[in-house]
Structure formats: structure tokens, C-alpha cells
Design an enzyme around this catalytic site. Sequence first.
Site, PDB file in Angstrom:
ATOM      1  N   ARG A   1       0.852  -1.194   0.000  1.00 61.34           N
ATOM      2  CA  ARG A   1       0.000   0.000   0.000  1.00 61.34           C
ATOM      3  C   ARG A   1       0.885   1.241   0.000  1.00 61.34           C
ATOM      4  NH1 ARG A   1      -3.729  -0.074   4.894  1.00 61.34           N
ATOM      5  NH2 ARG A   1      -4.961  -1.550   3.693  1.00 61.34           N
TER       6      ARG A   1
ATOM      7  N   ARG B   1      -1.780   6.699   9.815  1.00 60.23           N
ATOM      8  CA  ARG B   1      -1.978   6.194   8.449  1.00 60.23           C
ATOM      9  C   ARG B   1      -2.046   7.379   7.494  1.00 60.23           C
ATOM     10  NH1 ARG B   1      -3.953   0.818   8.243  1.00 60.23           N
ATOM     11  NH2 ARG B   1      -2.954  -0.310   9.944  1.00 60.23           N
TER      12      ARG B   1
ATOM     13  N   CYS C   1     -14.179  -1.608   6.035  1.00 55.97           N
ATOM     14  CA  CYS C   1     -13.184  -0.914   5.207  1.00 55.97           C
ATOM     15  C   CYS C   1     -13.781   0.043   4.162  1.00 55.97           C
ATOM     16  CB  CYS C   1     -12.268  -1.920   4.539  1.00 55.97           C
ATOM     17  SG  CYS C   1     -11.269  -2.824   5.738  1.00 55.97           S
TER      18      CYS C   1
ATOM     19  N   CYS D   1     -15.176  -3.392  -0.751  1.00 59.45           N
ATOM     20  CA  CYS D   1     -13.783  -3.653  -0.334  1.00 59.45           C
ATOM     21  C   CYS D   1     -13.239  -4.843  -1.121  1.00 59.45           C
ATOM     22  CB  CYS D   1     -13.752  -3.920   1.165  1.00 59.45           C
ATOM     23  SG  CYS D   1     -14.416  -5.542   1.590  1.00 59.45           S
TER      24      CYS D   1
ATOM     25  N   LYS E   1      -5.938   7.186  12.401  1.00 52.94           N
ATOM     26  CA  LYS E   1      -6.338   7.757  11.107  1.00 52.94           C
ATOM     27  C   LYS E   1      -6.769   9.206  11.248  1.00 52.94           C
ATOM     28  CE  LYS E   1      -7.603   3.320   9.160  1.00 52.94           C
ATOM     29  NZ  LYS E   1      -8.659   2.477   8.581  1.00 52.94           N
TER      30      LYS E   1
ATOM     31  N   CYS F   1     -16.586  -8.416   5.595  1.00 49.11           N
ATOM     32  CA  CYS F   1     -16.548  -8.752   7.026  1.00 49.11           C
ATOM     33  C   CYS F   1     -16.912  -7.493   7.803  1.00 49.11           C
ATOM     34  CB  CYS F   1     -15.163  -9.296   7.423  1.00 49.11           C
ATOM     35  SG  CYS F   1     -13.962  -8.017   7.847  1.00 49.11           S
TER      36      CYS F   1
ATOM     37  N   CYS G   1      -7.989 -10.679   0.780  1.00 52.66           N
ATOM     38  CA  CYS G   1      -8.062 -10.289   2.189  1.00 52.66           C
ATOM     39  C   CYS G   1      -8.212 -11.513   3.096  1.00 52.66           C
ATOM     40  CB  CYS G   1      -9.236  -9.338   2.426  1.00 52.66           C
ATOM     41  SG  CYS G   1      -9.324  -8.864   4.166  1.00 52.66           S
TER      42      CYS G   1
ATOM     43  N   LYS H   1      -3.532   1.304  14.883  1.00 57.18           N
ATOM     44  CA  LYS H   1      -3.561   2.255  13.761  1.00 57.18           C
ATOM     45  C   LYS H   1      -4.223   3.565  14.186  1.00 57.18           C
ATOM     46  CE  LYS H   1      -6.201  -0.646  11.232  1.00 57.18           C
ATOM     47  NZ  LYS H   1      -7.216  -1.210  10.305  1.00 57.18           N
TER      48      LYS H   1
HETATM   49 FE1  SRM Z   1      -9.226  -1.848   6.179  1.00 56.14          FE
HETATM   50  C1  SRM Z   1      -7.847  -4.461   7.743  1.00 56.14           C
HETATM   51  C2  SRM Z   1      -8.373  -3.136   3.218  1.00 56.14           C
HETATM   52  C3  SRM Z   1      -9.865   1.130   4.774  1.00 56.14           C
HETATM   53  C4  SRM Z   1     -10.970  -0.922   8.976  1.00 56.14           C
HETATM   54  N1  SRM Z   1      -8.220  -3.518   5.603  1.00 56.14           N
HETATM   55  C5  SRM Z   1      -7.678  -4.448   6.425  1.00 56.14           C
HETATM   56  C6  SRM Z   1      -6.799  -5.427   5.624  1.00 56.14           C
HETATM   57  C7  SRM Z   1      -5.405  -4.899   5.625  1.00 56.14           C
HETATM   58  C8  SRM Z   1      -6.865  -6.896   6.085  1.00 56.14           C
HETATM   59  C9  SRM Z   1      -5.794  -7.357   7.054  1.00 56.14           C
HETATM   60  O1  SRM Z   1      -5.555  -6.717   8.101  1.00 56.14           O
HETATM   61  O2  SRM Z   1      -5.218  -8.413   6.762  1.00 56.14           O
HETATM   62  C10 SRM Z   1      -7.485  -5.292   4.252  1.00 56.14           C
HETATM   63  C11 SRM Z   1      -6.609  -5.633   3.045  1.00 56.14           C
HETATM   64  C12 SRM Z   1      -7.459  -6.250   1.962  1.00 56.14           C
HETATM   65  C13 SRM Z   1      -6.794  -6.362   0.641  1.00 56.14           C
HETATM   66  O3  SRM Z   1      -6.734  -7.482   0.096  1.00 56.14           O
HETATM   67  O4  SRM Z   1      -6.359  -5.364   0.102  1.00 56.14           O
HETATM   68  C14 SRM Z   1      -8.042  -3.898   4.346  1.00 56.14           C
HETATM   69  N2  SRM Z   1      -9.025  -1.128   4.369  1.00 56.14           N
HETATM   70  C15 SRM Z   1      -8.757  -1.834   3.246  1.00 56.14           C
HETATM   71  C16 SRM Z   1      -8.933  -1.004   1.996  1.00 56.14           C
HETATM   72  C17 SRM Z   1      -7.966  -1.358   0.875  1.00 56.14           C
HETATM   73  C18 SRM Z   1     -10.392  -1.165   1.522  1.00 56.14           C
HETATM   74  C19 SRM Z   1     -10.759  -0.509   0.226  1.00 56.14           C
HETATM   75  O5  SRM Z   1     -11.719  -0.999  -0.348  1.00 56.14           O
HETATM   76  O6  SRM Z   1     -10.175   0.463  -0.176  1.00 56.14           O
HETATM   77  C20 SRM Z   1      -8.767   0.402   2.606  1.00 56.14           C
HETATM   78  C21 SRM Z   1      -7.330   0.849   2.641  1.00 56.14           C
HETATM   79  C22 SRM Z   1      -7.232   2.254   3.176  1.00 56.14           C
HETATM   80  C23 SRM Z   1      -5.844   2.817   3.147  1.00 56.14           C
HETATM   81  O7  SRM Z   1      -5.403   3.209   2.076  1.00 56.14           O
HETATM   82  O8  SRM Z   1      -5.234   2.929   4.223  1.00 56.14           O
HETATM   83  C24 SRM Z   1      -9.245   0.145   4.034  1.00 56.14           C
HETATM   84  N3  SRM Z   1     -10.163  -0.177   6.795  1.00 56.14           N
HETATM   85  C25 SRM Z   1     -10.417   0.912   6.030  1.00 56.14           C
HETATM   86  C26 SRM Z   1     -11.368   1.764   6.673  1.00 56.14           C
HETATM   87  C27 SRM Z   1     -11.963   3.047   6.080  1.00 56.14           C
HETATM   88  C28 SRM Z   1     -11.220   4.270   6.475  1.00 56.14           C
HETATM   89  O9  SRM Z   1     -10.146   4.216   7.089  1.00 56.14           O
HETATM   90  O10 SRM Z   1     -11.727   5.343   6.168  1.00 56.14           O
HETATM   91  C29 SRM Z   1     -11.698   1.165   7.873  1.00 56.14           C
HETATM   92  C30 SRM Z   1     -12.761   1.665   8.883  1.00 56.14           C
HETATM   93  C31 SRM Z   1     -12.267   2.823   9.674  1.00 56.14           C
HETATM   94  C32 SRM Z   1     -11.473   2.362  10.851  1.00 56.14           C
HETATM   95  O11 SRM Z   1     -10.262   2.201  10.747  1.00 56.14           O
HETATM   96  O12 SRM Z   1     -12.096   2.123  11.907  1.00 56.14           O
HETATM   97  C33 SRM Z   1     -10.924  -0.053   7.952  1.00 56.14           C
HETATM   98  N4  SRM Z   1      -9.339  -2.581   8.085  1.00 56.14           N
HETATM   99  C34 SRM Z   1     -10.153  -2.090   9.061  1.00 56.14           C
HETATM  100  C35 SRM Z   1     -10.052  -2.934  10.221  1.00 56.14           C
HETATM  101  C36 SRM Z   1     -10.801  -2.754  11.569  1.00 56.14           C
HETATM  102  C37 SRM Z   1     -10.040  -1.862  12.476  1.00 56.14           C
HETATM  103  C38 SRM Z   1     -10.609  -1.809  13.848  1.00 56.14           C
HETATM  104  O13 SRM Z   1     -10.438  -0.796  14.520  1.00 56.14           O
HETATM  105  O14 SRM Z   1     -11.194  -2.795  14.298  1.00 56.14           O
HETATM  106  C39 SRM Z   1      -9.142  -3.969   9.879  1.00 56.14           C
HETATM  107  C40 SRM Z   1      -8.687  -5.132  10.767  1.00 56.14           C
HETATM  108  C41 SRM Z   1      -7.649  -4.731  11.768  1.00 56.14           C
HETATM  109  O15 SRM Z   1      -7.084  -3.640  11.742  1.00 56.14           O
HETATM  110  O16 SRM Z   1      -7.386  -5.580  12.629  1.00 56.14           O
HETATM  111  C42 SRM Z   1      -8.734  -3.717   8.530  1.00 56.14           C
HETATM  112 FE1  SF4 Z   2     -11.056  -7.446   4.348  1.00 60.33          FE
HETATM  113 FE2  SF4 Z   2     -13.087  -7.055   5.958  1.00 60.33          FE
HETATM  114 FE3  SF4 Z   2     -11.642  -4.968   5.151  1.00 60.33          FE
HETATM  115 FE4  SF4 Z   2     -13.221  -6.193   3.435  1.00 60.33          FE
HETATM  116  S1  SF4 Z   2     -13.881  -5.118   5.298  1.00 60.33           S
HETATM  117  S2  SF4 Z   2     -11.072  -5.623   3.078  1.00 60.33           S
HETATM  118  S3  SF4 Z   2     -13.124  -8.294   4.090  1.00 60.33           S
HETATM  119  S4  SF4 Z   2     -10.910  -6.612   6.434  1.00 60.33           S
END
Ligand code: SRM
Ligand code: SF4
Length: 520
Positions: A27, A96, A432, A383, A163, A428, A389, A161
Site C-alpha cells: 500500500r 496512516r 473498510c 472492499c 487515522k 466482514c 483479504c 492504527k
Molecule cells: Fe481496512 C484491515 C483493506 C480502509 C478498517 N483492511 C484491512 C486489511 C489490511 C486486512 C488485514 O488486516 O489483513 C485489508 C486488506 C485487503 C486487501 O486485500 O487489500 C483492508 N481497508 C482496506 C482497503 C484497501 C479497503 C478498500 O476498499 O479500499 C482500505 C485501505 C485504506 C488505506 O489506504 O489505508 C481500508 N479499513 C479501512 C477503513 C476506512 C477508512 O479508514 O476510512 C476502515 C474503517 C475505519 C477504521 O479504521 O475504523 C478499515 N481494516 C479495518 C479494520 C478494523 C479496524 C478496527 O479498529 O477494528 C481492519 C482489521 C484490523 O485492523 O485488525 C482492517
Molecule cells: Fe477485508 Fe473485511 Fe476490510 Fe473487506 S472489510 S477488506 S473483508 S478486512
Amino acid sequence: MYQQDDRDLRKEARKLGLDKHHMMMIRTRIPGGVVTPDAYLAHDRIAGTWGNGTLRITTRQDLQLHGVLKGDLKNAIRAINDSLLTTLGGCGDQERNVMCCPAPWHDRLHGEINQTLAALVTGLTPTTRAYNEIWLDGELAASNQPDPPDTLYGDQYLPRKFKTAIAIEGDNCVDIYANDLGLVAHASRDGGLAGFDLLVGGGLGRTANKPNTWPAVAVPLGYVQPQHAVEAARAVVAVQRDHGDRSDRRHARLKYLIADRGIDWFRAEVASRLTFELEPSRRLQWTSAEDHLGWHEQGDGRSCYGLFVENGRIHDTEMSGLRSALREVVETLRPEIRLTPQQNILFTNLSREQRSVFTAILDRWSVTRTESLPNAIRHSMACPAYPTCGLAVAESERAMPALIREIALVQQGAGVEDSRISYRMTGCPNGCTRPYLGDVGFVGTTLGKYDVFLGGDFAGTRLSELYAHNVKLEEIPHLLRGPLFDYARNRAPGEGFGDWCRRQGIAELADRHALVEVPA
Ligand code: SRM
Ligand code: SF4
């Protein structure tokens, strides 16, 4: 970067007694989503040379490369750095990518906001030298000279993390309320930057069957003058660094610290670290959350075009040569690029003559222009989920295209095809694509099934509520027919779908439509 495996290949590999098909996701962190033409072309080349041939625009204005093999990591990361971007801060327990409204308007307000963005990125990025040593210099992998102490991160980084995003009052295209720290810029009377309202404690992740995890919208902390924004942001991060929960990662985000200790305690902690007084928060008003797609004048005689990219995936398919088209646009016209927080892309600085060249390239590669898309598609996000993922329990990016087209037909049948209704899907509950904000959310519960959330709002200011649990993918369009037809008949003038659902009451709406068949 993240180690992943191709989940489509797991079963077959197991049958053949082979290991998982491991690969990396990289990323690139892109503050405000601003990408030079050279950096875009470098990522396109990396995707073709070492990745799976696709680029993915993320919901935080970054670019992701999927399918990179471990042996190619160093080359890929060096190529990213050679294009003057970095992966440092793309992930990990640190700040981030700092998001910012990507609109390329040439006015004083946007200029001053961009200065704050740059200062925030500098003020919140770790000062470690290890990244360079490991990935770029090729020299010391572990220095015998300790890094100079990092005044923000110390030697432990953050509990989780963190943000940050900047929005401009009225325009919530960044989904400010989903961030640990939000800065809402206010314009001054003379068109400059007056100051920022700070919001803290947003975060959407939750874990299925763990009621002590929940999505939360950010709450007001106070108001600061522009020159104090970085100091305030560092103080907020420092309180989370010192008091955030380091014993349980599921309880480690800033939102839980604020829930446990209260916003007054948090504000006092932040204030005690500041050299100035926090001013009282202002009342915020939001009129739009559109991410500036279509043609716009920039205010400097040039134009910008915002192209919808379905679920952020830039790739060539049998239907459309999207990746080839974008490469040709960038090589030929060299626009500055802005990635939007809704997985889309803006091409900026186009002169009047370049506009027709631009559209001719899109047409030649059969790229659908934003204006010809049904509203439902234009306001959808999904997502990645399967196959990359590791946390996915249901399909998302691969399920959404067919689903959203069916929903677009339902919207059309109800006569509300012109309404702006946002649809966001995840594989899930982690959230995201921010499915708990916006009008309609689909959150994967298991393969083929989704929780359906309604009653957020298009502007992204409040959380939605669970409308229906564990709905089969193929039943979702039918499930939405009732509320959409009802909305078409009974909405107030100008009322958004999410607002209307909330006014009915989500439980009442579910009761009403569980039994009533809607006429075709
Ligand atoms: Fe996310 C984890 C993809 C924005 C909440 N997210 C992941 C991972 C890295 C899975 C992992 O940990 O193994 C995913 C990778 C999937 C893949 O194959 O690419 C993933 N997240 C994404 C992206 C690519 C989704 C998308 O469709 O664009 C976004 C990348 C953003 C970036 O450039 O940094 C992405 N993730 C978000 C957002 C939205 C936002 O930030 O505005 C959220 C919700 C906001 C937040 O952070 O609360 C988000 N991602 C999570 C979480 C839950 C965090 C939590 O507090 O519980 C995880 C899991 C974790 O961190 O344990 C996670
Ligand atoms: Fe993976 Fe869940 Fe984030 Fe979708 S919402 S990219 S399934 S961690």
C-alpha cells in the site's frame, strides 16, 4: 505491506499437498491522494512487472498493488520510492495516510489547507531510519547506532492504527466522522482558512459476536487556529500513545479510550499538552459528500474530470481497457491525479483542447464515463475481500457489480433513479468501505450472506442501524424493494433515503416490509 495468500487457490493447494499461494499486498501512502503523472505510471509499471496487473484505489486515497511475490518486494518498494512516494505509514500502528478533500480548486482556502496537510504529514510521520536501511539503502539492516528518539512515537509506536482526515465544512467527501482525528476547515470572510474544528474518536471496526466492539463516529474536541493544527494533532496522538489500551488490540483504538474515560477527560489531557487554549467547537453543517466526479472548472482556466472506478480496481477486462486508457491519458496529457476517498480518480489541470483528447481516449478503450452511470452504481463502494483479504468471510468486490446493477433497476422501478443513495459493501464487519456510514450498508457475515444496514445518511454524519440479519446475496434486491418503493411514495421533498429510513424508525420499517409485498 501485508502478507496474503490467494484464497481461491487454497483448496486445490491443500489437495495437492502444497503450501498456500503466498503473495504480498503493498500500500503506497498518498497524502490527500495527490499523485504526479510519473508516480502513477511507476505504479502502473510495478503492477504489470511484479504485481497481478491491477491497481487499486483505496478508501483512504492510497494505491494498492496486489500479488507481489516476496522476492520482488525490494524492487517494487524501491520503484515506489523512486517515484517520490512511500509505503511508510501505509499501514502499522502509527499515523496512516492523512486524507484530504481532493478537489483541485485553485483558491486561497484550498491552498492554505494543502499547506496544513503537508505540515500534518511531516508532524505525524515517524522519523525512523530503519525503513531506508531495510528497503532503500541496501546497507545496515540493523544499525548499531540507535535511531534518534522519535518525539511523538517514542520507541513503542501507538497501541493501534491511527487515522486522520481533513474536510472542508459543508463537503464531507472524506467521511470525516470515521477518523480517529478529523480536522474540519472553516473559511474566513476573505476566502482564506480561518481554523479547524477537531473531531476525535471515529472508527468503524467491530468484531462479529463481540458486543464490546462497535463502530463510532467522531465527536467534537474543540476549535484551533490554522497555526495550531499540527500541535493539536500531535497532542491527540500523544494522549492515545500514553493511555490507549496496549493489552487488547480489539480495544486499542482511540474510540475505546474516549468511551472508557469520557470526552471531558480526553479534552483535559489534550489541553494539558498544548501551549494554547482550545476554543469551543462550532456547529457543523454538511451539504454534500460527493467526491467531485464529472467535469469541473478548477478556477484557473483549466478543468478537472472525475472518473468513477468501480470498487477502485484499475484493470483491463474484456469489456473495457480501463488500465490501458488511464495509462494513455497520463502518458499523453500528463495531468496531476487525485485519488478520492470513494475509490475514484480525478484528472486535473486539463486545458480546453485536452478535454476532447481525454474523452476520445476513454471512448476508444470503452471506458464508461461517470455521467452515463446509474446513480446507484456511481455511489457504490466495495472492499477487496476474496481472494486477497485474509479477514474476509464473504465476497465483496466480486459480488457488488452484479448486485448494484440489480439494485439500480429496483431504484429505477421505484422511480427514484435520480436520488443519490449510497451503497457500501464489505466482506466482514471491519468496515473498510465505511458501510455503517452512508445510506445502505451490506456487511458480510458468512459466504453468500450479509447484514443489511439502513438509516445512515448520504453526508455520512451518523451511523446506520441493522435492518436485516444474514440476508442471502440474491435476496438483497428484493429486500430493498419495499423500503425503496415506500420511500418513493412517501418521502418529503428533497429527503434522502437514509434520512427517510431513520424518520420511519428502522425496526418499524423492517416490520412494515417483512410482510407487505410491493406491487411490481
Ligand atoms: Fe481496512 C484491515 C483493506 C480502509 C478498517 N483492511 C484491512 C486489511 C489490511 C486486512 C488485514 O488486516 O489483513 C485489508 C486488506 C485487503 C486487501 O486485500 O487489500 C483492508 N481497508 C482496506 C482497503 C484497501 C479497503 C478498500 O476498499 O479500499 C482500505 C485501505 C485504506 C488505506 O489506504 O489505508 C481500508 N479499513 C479501512 C477503513 C476506512 C477508512 O479508514 O476510512 C476502515 C474503517 C475505519 C477504521 O479504521 O475504523 C478499515 N481494516 C479495518 C479494520 C478494523 C479496524 C478496527 O479498529 O477494528 C481492519 C482489521 C484490523 O485492523 O485488525 C482492517
Ligand atoms: Fe477485508 Fe473485511 Fe476490510 Fe473487506 S472489510 S477488506 S473483508 S478486512
